[in-house]
Design an enzyme around this catalytic site. Structure first.
Site, PDB file in Angstrom:
ATOM      1  CE  LYS A 183      -1.737   3.038   2.700  1.00 49.58           C
ATOM      2  NZ  LYS A 183      -1.782   4.176   1.776  1.00 49.58           N
ATOM      3  CD  GLU A 258      13.266   0.900   9.203  1.00 47.57           C
ATOM      4  OE1 GLU A 258      13.908   1.938   9.466  1.00 47.57           O
ATOM      5  OE2 GLU A 258      13.650  -0.228   9.519  1.00 47.57           O
ATOM      6  CB  CYS A 292      13.395   9.292   7.615  1.00 49.28           C
ATOM      7  SG  CYS A 292      14.560   8.306   6.641  1.00 49.28           S
ATOM      8  CD  GLU A 393      10.062  13.057  10.974  1.00 47.36           C
ATOM      9  OE1 GLU A 393       8.941  12.560  11.163  1.00 47.36           O
ATOM     10  OE2 GLU A 393      10.977  12.472  10.389  1.00 47.36           O
TER      11      GLU A 393
HETATM   12  N1  LIG Z   1      12.870   5.504   8.894  1.00 42.22           N
HETATM   13  C1  LIG Z   1      12.809   5.544   7.579  1.00 42.22           C
HETATM   14  O1  LIG Z   1      13.530   4.848   6.878  1.00 42.22           O
HETATM   15  C2  LIG Z   1      11.834   6.478   6.897  1.00 42.22           C
HETATM   16  C3  LIG Z   1      11.919   6.634   5.505  1.00 42.22           C
HETATM   17  C4  LIG Z   1      11.017   7.501   4.880  1.00 42.22           C
HETATM   18  C5  LIG Z   1      10.069   8.203   5.646  1.00 42.22           C
HETATM   19  N2  LIG Z   1      10.028   8.033   6.976  1.00 42.22           N
HETATM   20  C6  LIG Z   1       9.061   8.798   7.789  1.00 42.22           C
HETATM   21  O2  LIG Z   1       7.806   8.873   7.108  1.00 42.22           O
HETATM   22  C7  LIG Z   1       7.112  10.053   7.531  1.00 42.22           C
HETATM   23  C8  LIG Z   1       6.557  10.774   6.335  1.00 42.22           C
HETATM   24  O3  LIG Z   1       5.724   9.943   5.612  1.00 42.22           O
HETATM   25  P1  LIG Z   1       4.122  10.053   5.652  1.00 42.22           P
HETATM   26  O4  LIG Z   1       3.703  11.451   5.953  1.00 42.22           O
HETATM   27  O5  LIG Z   1       3.631   9.399   4.428  1.00 42.22           O
HETATM   28  O6  LIG Z   1       3.786   9.151   6.899  1.00 42.22           O
HETATM   29  P2  LIG Z   1       2.353   8.663   7.387  1.00 42.22           P
HETATM   30  O7  LIG Z   1       2.570   7.958   8.656  1.00 42.22           O
HETATM   31  O8  LIG Z   1       1.367   9.770   7.346  1.00 42.22           O
HETATM   32  O9  LIG Z   1       1.892   7.643   6.236  1.00 42.22           O
HETATM   33  C9  LIG Z   1       2.690   6.549   5.861  1.00 42.22           C
HETATM   34  C10 LIG Z   1       1.808   5.479   5.250  1.00 42.22           C
HETATM   35  O10 LIG Z   1       0.922   4.994   6.252  1.00 42.22           O
HETATM   36  C11 LIG Z   1      -0.411   5.014   5.777  1.00 42.22           C
HETATM   37  N3  LIG Z   1      -1.323   5.141   6.915  1.00 42.22           N
HETATM   38  C12 LIG Z   1      -1.798   6.262   7.493  1.00 42.22           C
HETATM   39  N4  LIG Z   1      -2.632   5.943   8.514  1.00 42.22           N
HETATM   40  C13 LIG Z   1      -2.659   4.599   8.587  1.00 42.22           C
HETATM   41  C14 LIG Z   1      -3.332   3.665   9.426  1.00 42.22           C
HETATM   42  N5  LIG Z   1      -4.137   4.058  10.410  1.00 42.22           N
HETATM   43  N6  LIG Z   1      -3.119   2.341   9.236  1.00 42.22           N
HETATM   44  C15 LIG Z   1      -2.294   1.914   8.254  1.00 42.22           C
HETATM   45  N7  LIG Z   1      -1.650   2.756   7.409  1.00 42.22           N
HETATM   46  C16 LIG Z   1      -1.820   4.078   7.581  1.00 42.22           C
HETATM   47  C17 LIG Z   1      -0.418   6.171   4.802  1.00 42.22           C
HETATM   48  O11 LIG Z   1      -1.522   6.104   3.933  1.00 42.22           O
HETATM   49  C18 LIG Z   1       0.913   5.975   4.109  1.00 42.22           C
HETATM   50  O12 LIG Z   1       0.829   4.996   3.129  1.00 42.22           O
HETATM   51  C19 LIG Z   1       8.137  10.864   8.279  1.00 42.22           C
HETATM   52  O13 LIG Z   1       7.897  10.756   9.649  1.00 42.22           O
HETATM   53  C20 LIG Z   1       9.467  10.212   7.909  1.00 42.22           C
HETATM   54  O14 LIG Z   1      10.482  10.406   8.857  1.00 42.22           O
HETATM   55  C21 LIG Z   1      10.881   7.182   7.619  1.00 42.22           C
HETATM   56  C1  LIG Z   2      15.763   6.186   3.995  1.00 45.88           C
HETATM   57  N1  LIG Z   2      15.993   7.329   3.083  1.00 45.88           N
HETATM   58  C2  LIG Z   2      17.165   8.063   3.535  1.00 45.88           C
HETATM   59  C3  LIG Z   2      16.225   6.834   1.738  1.00 45.88           C
HETATM   60  C4  LIG Z   2      14.829   8.176   2.984  1.00 45.88           C
HETATM   61  C5  LIG Z   2      14.307   8.677   4.242  1.00 45.88           C
HETATM   62  O1  LIG Z   2      13.354   9.438   4.250  1.00 45.88           O
END
Ligand SMILES: NC(=O)c1ccc[n+]([C@@H]2O[C@H](COP(=O)([O-])OP(=O)(O)OC[C@H]3O[C@@H](n4cnc5c(N)ncnc54)[C@H](O)[C@@H]3O)[C@@H](O)[C@H]2O)c1
Ligand SMILES: C[N+](C)(C)CC=O
Length: 506
Positions: A183, A258, A292, A393
Site C-alpha cells: 500500500k 521505520e 527521515c 519532526e
Molecule cells: N525511517 C525511515 O527509513 C523512513 C523513511 C522515509 C520516511 N520516513 C518517515 O515517514 C514520515 C513521512 O511519511 P508520511 O507522511 O507518508 O507518513 P504517514 O505515517 O502519514 O503515512 C505513511 C503510510 O501509512 C499510511 N497510513 C496512514 N494511517 C494509517 C493507518 N491508520 N493504518 C495503516 N496505514 C496508515 C499512509 O496512507 C501511508 O501509506 C516521516 O515521519 C518520515 O520520517 C521514515
Molecule cells: C531512507 N531514506 C534516507 C532513503 C529516505 C528517508 O526518508
C-alpha cells in the site's frame, strides 16, 4: 483498461490482485504535482473490500506453496530481472516519481538507481545462506537451523521516497519466499503501480505481488489488522506507527517500523570547515528536508558558531527552489500545502519559544512558486533542546542550531531526543570521531559525511525511530522465520517411561 502506461498522465481505476488490475468500487483521487498543481494521474481510492481481496490473493498464493517452494536462487534471478527492467524503464519511472513528489527529475533518477541497487543486492545474496548445522554432541542426531518465509506481508510506505521505500520491503520479502500486499502513500502511488507490471514481466507469479491504493484508515488499516497477514512492515510517521503496532497486536503479527528522526549533525571546531558547511546544507535541505534522516539539528562548537552559521545562512538564502523539470532548481516543493502549513507552524512555534529566525520562515507568493507548496530553507538559531521545533519532526527545510563547549555536552545534546535514526559527527580528530560515533544512540552515524546509505548495510532506528532493520542481511532476516529441525538418524525407544524393576503401579 487499467494497466498503467509509462506516460506522464495515467488512470488506474483499481487494485492489482492475483496478477491483474481489478476495478474498485471506491472513488478516484486526482494526483497533482506539488510544484504547480499539474494533473499527473487519476488513481483509485480503494476500499477495505479491495484490500481484503488483495489479502486473500496473497494468502492463497502463499498457502498454495508455489512461491515459498521456489528455490531461492530462482527467486533471486527474478529480482535481478526486475533490476534490469527498472534500468530499461528508468526514464519513465523517474518522471512519474518526480511528478508525484515534485522533486527534481535528477533526484528522482538517483532514487531509481537506488531502487535498482536494492533489487540487485537482494538478487545477488540469493542462495548464500541456508542456515546452520548445529553440533548437538549426540552422534545420532542431525540438527539444523533453517529459514522459512514469514508468510503474507502487508507493506505500507510513505510519500517522500515512494519507490525506494517500497523496494526495501518488496525485494527482501520476495527473496525470502513471502507474498505481499503493498500500500503506497495515497499521495504518490504512481511508481508502485508501475512496479506491479514490472514484477509480472520479470516472472513474479500471479498472486504473489498485490497492490491496493488508497488511504491509511481505509486500506492500510486492513493490512495491519487482518488475521491473514503475518507481518506488517511500515515506513512512515511516529503516530501512524504506534497505531499500526496496536492494530497488529490483536493477531500478534510481526511488526517492522521505520519511523521518523530528529537527527543531530555535530560539528567540532577542528572539522574541515568547507566540507562541514557544505554538508550541513545538504543534510537538512536535500529534498526540502523531507528525509527521515535529515540533519535538522545542527549542533556546533561554540567557538566557531557565529562564523559557521553566518556562512550556512548566506548559502541557504541562495538555494533556488523550483519544479521537477526546472534546470536551475536546486530543491523542490513540500508534498502539499497542508504539509507546508504544518512546517510553517513549527517555525512560528520555534520563534515564539525564543529561537532567532535567520533566514526563510515565510510562504513564498511569487507567480513562479505561489502555485506550488514551496517553503524556503529556514535557519533558527539560539535553539534549546526543549523547543518543539527541536524535538518534533517538522519534516521540512528547517535547521535548528544549538551550541556546545565540550565533547560530553555535544553527545548529550545529540542523544536528547526520543528518536534515534541517524546523525553525523564532523572532526579532524580520529579518536574523537570514534568516541562520539560510539556514544551516539542512533541507527546510522556518519563521520565527516552525511546521507550515504548502501543496500549492503542495515538501516533503521534506535528508540522511537522504529524497530527492526531494512537493507543488509538483517533486512532480509525481517522476512524470515527461524526453524530448528532435529533429525534422529538412529531412532529407538527412549526408555523414559519404561516400567521400573519394582513393578507397575495401577
Ligand atoms: N525511517 C525511515 O527509513 C523512513 C523513511 C522515509 C520516511 N520516513 C518517515 O515517514 C514520515 C513521512 O511519511 P508520511 O507522511 O507518508 O507518513 P504517514 O505515517 O502519514 O503515512 C505513511 C503510510 O501509512 C499510511 N497510513 C496512514 N494511517 C494509517 C493507518 N491508520 N493504518 C495503516 N496505514 C496508515 C499512509 O496512507 C501511508 O501509506 C516521516 O515521519 C518520515 O520520517 C521514515
Ligand atoms: C531512507 N531514506 C534516507 C532513503 C529516505 C528517508 O526518508
Amino acid at each position: 483498461m487499467n494497466s498503467p502506461q509509462l506516460s506522464q498522465t495515467h488512470t488506474v481505476r483499481g487494485s492489482y490482485v492475483d496478477g491483474g488490475w481489478r476495478q474498485s468500487a471506491g472513488g478516484i483521487r486526482s494526483i497533482n504535482c506539488p510544484a504547480d498543481g499539474t494533473h499527473v494521474a487519476d488513481v483509485a481510492e480503494c476500499t477495505s473490500a479491495d484490500a481484503e481481496a488483495a489479502v486473500a490473493s496473497a494468502r492463497k498464493a502463499f498457502d498454495d506453496g508455489g512461491w515459498p517452494g521456489t528455490p531461492e536462487l530462482e527467486r533471486g534471478a527474478i529480482l535481478l530481472r526486475v533490476a534490469g527492467l527498472l534500468q530499461r524503464d528508468k526514464a519513465g519511472y523517474a518522471a512519474a516519481e518526480a511528478l508525484d513528489t515534485g522533486k527534481r527529475l535528477v533526484e528522482a533518477e538517483y532514487d531509481i538507481d537506488d531502487v535498482i541497487a536494492c533489487f540487485r543486492y537482494y538478487g545477488s545474496v540469493a542462495g548464500t545462506d541456508a542456515g546452520r548445522v548445529i553440533d548437538t554432541g549426540r552422534p545420532g542426531a542431525i540438527s539444523r537451523v533453517v529459514h522459512a518465509p514469514v508468510g503474507v506481508c502487508g507493506l505500507i510506505t510513505p510519500w517522500n521516497y515512494p519507490l525506494l521505500q517500497a523496494s526495501w520491503k518488496v525485494a527482501p520479502a520476495l527473496l525470502a519466499g513471502n507474498t505481499f500486499v503493498l500500500k503506497p502513500s495515497e499521495l504518490t502511488p504512481s511508481t508502485s503501480i508501475l512496479l506491479m507490471d514490472t514484477l509480472r514481466e520479470a516472472g513474479v507469479p500471479d498472486g504473489v505481488a498485490n497492490l491496493v491504493t488508497g488511504t491509511g484508515p481505509e486500506v492500510g488499516a486492513v493490512l495491519s489488522s487482518d488475521p491473514r497477514i503475518d507481518l506488517v512492515s511500515f515506513t512512515g510517521g511516529l503516530e501512524t506507527g504506534k497505531r499500526i503496532m496496536v492494530a497488529a497486536a490483536e493477531t500478534v503479527k510481526r511488526v517492522a517500523l521505520e519511523l521518523g528522526g530528529k537527527n543531530p549533525n555535530v560539528v567540532f571546531a577542528d572539522a574541515d570547515r568547507e566540507a562541514a558547511i557544505d554538508n550541513a546544507l545538504t543534510a537538512v535541505f536535500l529534498n526540502s528536508g523531507q528525509v527521515c534522516s535529515a540533519g535538522t539539528r545542527l549542533i556546533v562548537e561554540e567557538s566557531i558558531h557565529e562564523e559557521f552559521v553566518a556562512e550556512v545562512v548566506r548559502r541557504a538564502r541562495q538555494i533556488r527552489l523550483g519544479g521537477p523539470f526546472d534546470q536551475e532548481a536546486q530543491t523542490g516543493p513540500l508534498i502539499s500545502t497542508a504539509h507546508r502549513d504544518k512546517v510553517h507552524a513549527y517555525v512560528q512555534a520555534g520563534v515564539a519559544e525564543g529561537a532567532r529566525l535567520l533566514c526563510g520562515g515565510f510562504i513564498p507568493d511569487t507567480p513562479e512558486l505561489g502555485r506550488g507548496s514551496f517553503y524556503p530553507p529556514t535557519v533558527l538559531d539560539g535553539c534549546k533542546t526543549s523547543m518543539r521545533v527541536v524535538q518534533e519532526e517538522s519534516f521540512g527545510p528547517v535547521m535548528t542550531v544549538e551550541t556546545f563547549t565540550t565533547e560530553e555536552e555535544a553527545v548529550r545534546l545529540a542523544n536528547d531526543t526520543v528518536y534515534g535514526l541517524a546523525g553525523a559527527v564532523w572532526t579532524a580528530d580520529a579518536s574523537k570521531a570514534q568516541r562520539v560515533s560510539e556514544a551516539l544512540r542512533h541507527g546510522t552515524v556518519w563521520i565527516n559525511d552525511y546521507h550515504p546509505y548502501v543496500p549492503q548495510a542495515e538501516w533503521g532506528g534506535f528508540g522511537q525511530s522504529g524497530n527492526g532493520r531494512e537493507l543488509g542481511l538483517a533486512g532480509l532476516a525481517e522476512y524470515r522465520e527461524t526453524k530448528h529441525i532435529w533429525q534422529n538418524i538412529s531412532p529407538g525407544p527412549s526408555h523414559w517411561f519404561e516400567p521400573s524393576q519394582a513393578g507397575v503401579q495401577q
